[in-house]
Enzyme design. Structure first.
Site, PDB file in Angstrom:
ATOM      1  N   LYS A  68      -0.741  12.334   7.315  1.00  0.00           N
ATOM      2  CA  LYS A  68       0.089  11.614   8.287  1.00  0.00           C
ATOM      3  C   LYS A  68       1.195  10.863   7.544  1.00  0.00           C
ATOM      4  O   LYS A  68       0.954   9.858   6.891  1.00  0.00           O
ATOM      5  CB  LYS A  68      -0.735  10.599   9.095  1.00  0.00           C
TER       6      LYS A  68
ATOM      7  N   GLU B  11      -2.753   2.417  -2.642  1.00  0.00           N
ATOM      8  CA  GLU B  11      -1.562   2.071  -3.438  1.00  0.00           C
ATOM      9  C   GLU B  11      -0.758   1.100  -2.590  1.00  0.00           C
ATOM     10  O   GLU B  11      -0.148   1.493  -1.607  1.00  0.00           O
ATOM     11  CB  GLU B  11      -0.729   3.327  -3.726  1.00  0.00           C
TER      12      GLU B  11
ATOM     13  N   CYS C  29       7.815  -0.249  -4.361  1.00  0.00           N
ATOM     14  CA  CYS C  29       6.635  -1.107  -4.544  1.00  0.00           C
ATOM     15  C   CYS C  29       6.542  -1.669  -5.951  1.00  0.00           C
ATOM     16  O   CYS C  29       6.073  -2.777  -6.156  1.00  0.00           O
ATOM     17  CB  CYS C  29       5.378  -0.314  -4.220  1.00  0.00           C
TER      18      CYS C  29
ATOM     19  N   GLU D 120       6.035 -10.078  -1.137  1.00  0.00           N
ATOM     20  CA  GLU D 120       6.834  -8.873  -1.321  1.00  0.00           C
ATOM     21  C   GLU D 120       7.892  -8.813  -0.223  1.00  0.00           C
ATOM     22  O   GLU D 120       7.555  -8.842   0.962  1.00  0.00           O
ATOM     23  CB  GLU D 120       5.926  -7.647  -1.240  1.00  0.00           C
TER      24      GLU D 120
HETATM   25  P1  NAP Z   1       2.637   0.412   6.326  1.00  0.00           P
HETATM   26  O1  NAP Z   1       3.148  -0.252   7.526  1.00  0.00           O
HETATM   27  O2  NAP Z   1       1.362  -0.031   5.751  1.00  0.00           O
HETATM   28  O3  NAP Z   1       2.578   1.974   6.689  1.00  0.00           O
HETATM   29  C1  NAP Z   1       2.172   2.949   5.781  1.00  0.00           C
HETATM   30  C2  NAP Z   1       1.582   4.121   6.531  1.00  0.00           C
HETATM   31  O4  NAP Z   1       0.408   3.678   7.215  1.00  0.00           O
HETATM   32  C3  NAP Z   1       2.500   4.699   7.602  1.00  0.00           C
HETATM   33  O5  NAP Z   1       2.303   6.086   7.676  1.00  0.00           O
HETATM   34  C4  NAP Z   1       1.990   4.019   8.861  1.00  0.00           C
HETATM   35  O6  NAP Z   1       2.276   4.726  10.055  1.00  0.00           O
HETATM   36  C5  NAP Z   1       0.501   4.022   8.593  1.00  0.00           C
HETATM   37  N1  NAP Z   1      -0.250   3.049   9.388  1.00  0.00           N
HETATM   38  C6  NAP Z   1       0.180   1.941  10.026  1.00  0.00           C
HETATM   39  N2  NAP Z   1      -0.832   1.332  10.679  1.00  0.00           N
HETATM   40  C7  NAP Z   1      -1.944   2.075  10.452  1.00  0.00           C
HETATM   41  C8  NAP Z   1      -3.308   1.971  10.851  1.00  0.00           C
HETATM   42  N3  NAP Z   1      -3.740   0.968  11.615  1.00  0.00           N
HETATM   43  N4  NAP Z   1      -4.176   2.906  10.416  1.00  0.00           N
HETATM   44  C9  NAP Z   1      -3.766   3.912   9.614  1.00  0.00           C
HETATM   45  N5  NAP Z   1      -2.481   4.087   9.231  1.00  0.00           N
HETATM   46  C10 NAP Z   1      -1.586   3.165   9.625  1.00  0.00           C
HETATM   47  O7  NAP Z   1       3.661   0.328   5.124  1.00  0.00           O
HETATM   48  P2  NAP Z   1       5.204   0.655   5.142  1.00  0.00           P
HETATM   49  O8  NAP Z   1       5.920  -0.444   5.802  1.00  0.00           O
HETATM   50  O9  NAP Z   1       5.405   2.040   5.644  1.00  0.00           O
HETATM   51  O10 NAP Z   1       5.517   0.691   3.571  1.00  0.00           O
HETATM   52  C11 NAP Z   1       5.816  -0.440   2.858  1.00  0.00           C
HETATM   53  C12 NAP Z   1       4.637  -0.929   2.059  1.00  0.00           C
HETATM   54  O11 NAP Z   1       4.112   0.111   1.243  1.00  0.00           O
HETATM   55  C13 NAP Z   1       5.019  -2.012   1.087  1.00  0.00           C
HETATM   56  O12 NAP Z   1       4.051  -3.040   1.103  1.00  0.00           O
HETATM   57  C14 NAP Z   1       5.014  -1.317  -0.258  1.00  0.00           C
HETATM   58  O13 NAP Z   1       4.800  -2.132  -1.363  1.00  0.00           O
HETATM   59  C15 NAP Z   1       3.931  -0.341  -0.093  1.00  0.00           C
HETATM   60  N6  NAP Z   1       4.107   0.763  -1.042  1.00  0.00           N
HETATM   61  C16 NAP Z   1       3.224   0.882  -2.083  1.00  0.00           C
HETATM   62  C17 NAP Z   1       3.394   1.892  -3.018  1.00  0.00           C
HETATM   63  C18 NAP Z   1       2.445   2.075  -4.177  1.00  0.00           C
HETATM   64  O14 NAP Z   1       2.406   3.168  -4.726  1.00  0.00           O
HETATM   65  N7  NAP Z   1       1.694   1.091  -4.575  1.00  0.00           N
HETATM   66  C19 NAP Z   1       4.437   2.777  -2.884  1.00  0.00           C
HETATM   67  C20 NAP Z   1       5.310   2.606  -1.824  1.00  0.00           C
HETATM   68  C21 NAP Z   1       5.128   1.612  -0.894  1.00  0.00           C
HETATM   69  P3  NAP Z   1       3.605   4.407  10.913  1.00  0.00           P
HETATM   70  O15 NAP Z   1       4.736   4.802  10.055  1.00  0.00           O
HETATM   71  O16 NAP Z   1       3.457   5.254  12.104  1.00  0.00           O
HETATM   72  O17 NAP Z   1       3.577   2.936  11.191  1.00  0.00           O
END
Ligand code: NAP
Length: 475
Positions: free
Chosen positions: A170, A245, A279, A379
């Site tokens: 997904k 991650e 990130c 962050e």
């Molecule tokens: P996010 O809101 O956590 O979303 C990530 C993924 O999870 C999306 O596909 C999202 O779907 C899905 N999701 C949301 N709610 C969910 C639930 N209840 N159950 C299962 N899946 C769910 O994060 P983001 O805003 O897309 O990304 C930013 C964050 O990612 C930042 O905190 C960043 O630091 C972190 N990040 C970490 C890394 C690493 O490698 N450590 C790399 C990149 C980013 P939808 O899109 O449909 O909401």
């Protein structure tokens, strides 16, 4: 306009059981790029069933055949370069040159790296009294964010395929089209039916259904700590494996003997790259107090080398935030920084001069920052830097480690002993000394609240394997 309302299940593009759709917005123009299906729990059930049925056969595919499969995917990925580059500029707002040089290439390296790793990877080990065999975990649920649409997915995909797992994917709803192209690539490269399944839709429905499905054996997630924590709670219900991650607030320690201009340029690159939506980006610059003013002046001169604007323009370094929500989040942190007493040295609130449309922020540098301020602790995921002064190296290391995160750390300078001292003292999963090249065979992942587990290279493959110990093996 792109309409892609089908799901890829069991080797075919099929209709969703629901009829709702999600619009994808170009963050530079605020226009609709296209729409995808807002998938359902039933779609996930069908996808997991397909992955479960494909597992017995795929998990036994020989290592040589898996190498060939990964190489075929890499070749087909290169054939689709133009499509991938264009779509990541449209759905993410990545500047067209970065879309090619960074996003496209990062995605490719993981398939190539996994194929290379498999050539020497030890799936078995003969000990004096036992025989150890590493076996694929089973069905993997892969959930990814929007900030690097191909990279985030391909690192998980390549490792899971290398290990012999089948999967349900997904991608983020803001950047789903790169994932649709990846599905077409895997299909064309000959991934057997059911091994890879793609279900587009919202996190709250599709993501939740994947993470609670009893036949999913591991959830590998990249995204926010908040969602990651919820997934960990879900995984606890039926003792699923989980790999997370998550976020970061990485420190960048500048040594007293560093070249100020080089350090300033590297620091600006850290926050401007991908509009700060990285990130592992360094967002806390920890600077010797006697170098502070010169460092700020150097950044003021150099910031023009990071032009912000139209992602289609080849001279643009920084595009927009991915969405209106993300833009508002960044703006609220800039406001918070001012309220808490930090000083804006570069940039500030609102769009850059001359830009009236799109989710564009300014490259913003705060001085007079104390490490306990919100802008230094949370962050932001935008082009916002906190500059913090230090007196001696021990204090710099203390500031660097005064965070709930531990994804990455950076040190810039010349003295070999000081470089080593900082590199060994920062509690984070990846350390960069000066502007060193990325090694994609090395593990990537976080200490502390930055996550659990590792991606990339052999460590990435290990995440999708279970070791089995056999005693009394009749060799
Ligand atoms: P996010 O809101 O956590 O979303 C990530 C993924 O999870 C999306 O596909 C999202 O779907 C899905 N999701 C949301 N709610 C969910 C639930 N209840 N159950 C299962 N899946 C769910 O994060 P983001 O805003 O897309 O990304 C930013 C964050 O990612 C930042 O905190 C960043 O630091 C972190 N990040 C970490 C890394 C690493 O490698 N450590 C790399 C990149 C980013 P939808 O899109 O449909 O909401």
């Amino acid at each position: 306009m792109l309409n892609h309302t089908k799901q890829y299940i069991n080797g075919e593009w099929v209709d969703s059981t629901g009829s709702d759709t999600i619009e994808v917005i170009n963050p530079a123009t605020e226009e609709v790029v296209g729409k995808i299906s807002s998938g359902t729990k039933e779609d996930v059930n069908r996808a997991v069933q397909a992955a479960k049925e494909a597992f017995p056969s795929f998990s036994k595919m020989s290592v040589d055949d898996r190498i060939k499969l990964l190489e075929a995917i890499a070749e087909e990925y290169e054939n689709r370069k133009d499509d991938l580059v264009k779509i990541m500029t449209a759905e993410l707002g990545a500047p067209i040159t970065k879309s090619e040089e960074i996003h496209f290439k990062m995605g490719l390296t993981h398939f190539k790296e996994a194929a290379e790793q498999l050539k020497t990877f030890k799936f078995t080990e003969k000990r004096e009294k036992s025989y150890i065999q590493k076996e694929p975990i089973g069905v993997a649920g892969l959930i990814t964010p929007w900030n690097f649409p191909t990279n985030q997915l391909s690192t998980k995909l390549a490792s899971a395929l290398a290990a012999g797992c089948t999967m349900v994917v997904k991608p983020a709803s803001q950047t789903p089209f790169a994932a649709v192209i990846l599905a077409e690539i895997l299909d064309k490269a000959g991934v057997p039916k059911g091994v890879f399944n793609l279900v587009n839709g919202s996190g709250s429905t599709v993501g939740e259904a994947i993470s609670t499905h009893p036949d999913v054996d591991i959830v590998s997630f990249t995204g926010s700590g908040e969602v990651g924590s919820g997934l960990m709670k879900n995984a606890a219900e039926d003792i699923k494996n989980i790999s997370l991650e998550l976020g970061g607030k990485s420190p960048f320690v500048i040594l007293k003997d560093a070249d100020v201009k080089e350090a300033a340029k590297a620091a600006l690159g850290q926050i401007a790259m991908n509009t700060g939506q990285v990130c592992s980006a360094a967002t806390r610059m920890i600077v010797p107090e006697e170098m502070h003013d010169e460092f700020i002046e150097a950044m003021k001169e150099l910031v023009t080398e990071f032009p912000v604007g139209d992602p289609q323009d080849k001279n643009t370094f920084m595009g927009p935030q991915v969405s209106k929500d993300q833009w508002e989040t960044v703006q609220s942190y800039i406001k918070r920084g001012e309220e808490e007493g930090a000083t804006i040295a570069i940039g500030g609130p609102g769009r850059p001069d001359g830009i009236n449309k799109g989710f564009f922020s300014q490259i913003t540098v705060f001085t007079n920052v104390k490490n306990d301020m919100t802008i230094a602790q949370e962050e932001i995921f935008g082009p916002v830097m906190s500059v913090i002064k230090y007196k001696d190296l021990d204090e710099a290391i203390d500031i660097a480690n005064d965070t709930i995160y531990g994804l990455a750390g950076y040190v810039f300078g010349n003295d070999k002993e000081d470089l080593k001292k900082v590199a060994f003292s920062i509690r984070a999963g990846q350390i960069r000394i000066n502007d060193s090249e990325t090694d994609r065979s090395a593990p990537f992942g976080g200490f502390k609240q930055s996550g659990i587990g590792r991606e990339w290279g052999d460590y990435g493959i290990e995440e999708f394997l279970e070791p089995k110990a056999i005693m009394g093996m009749p060799f």
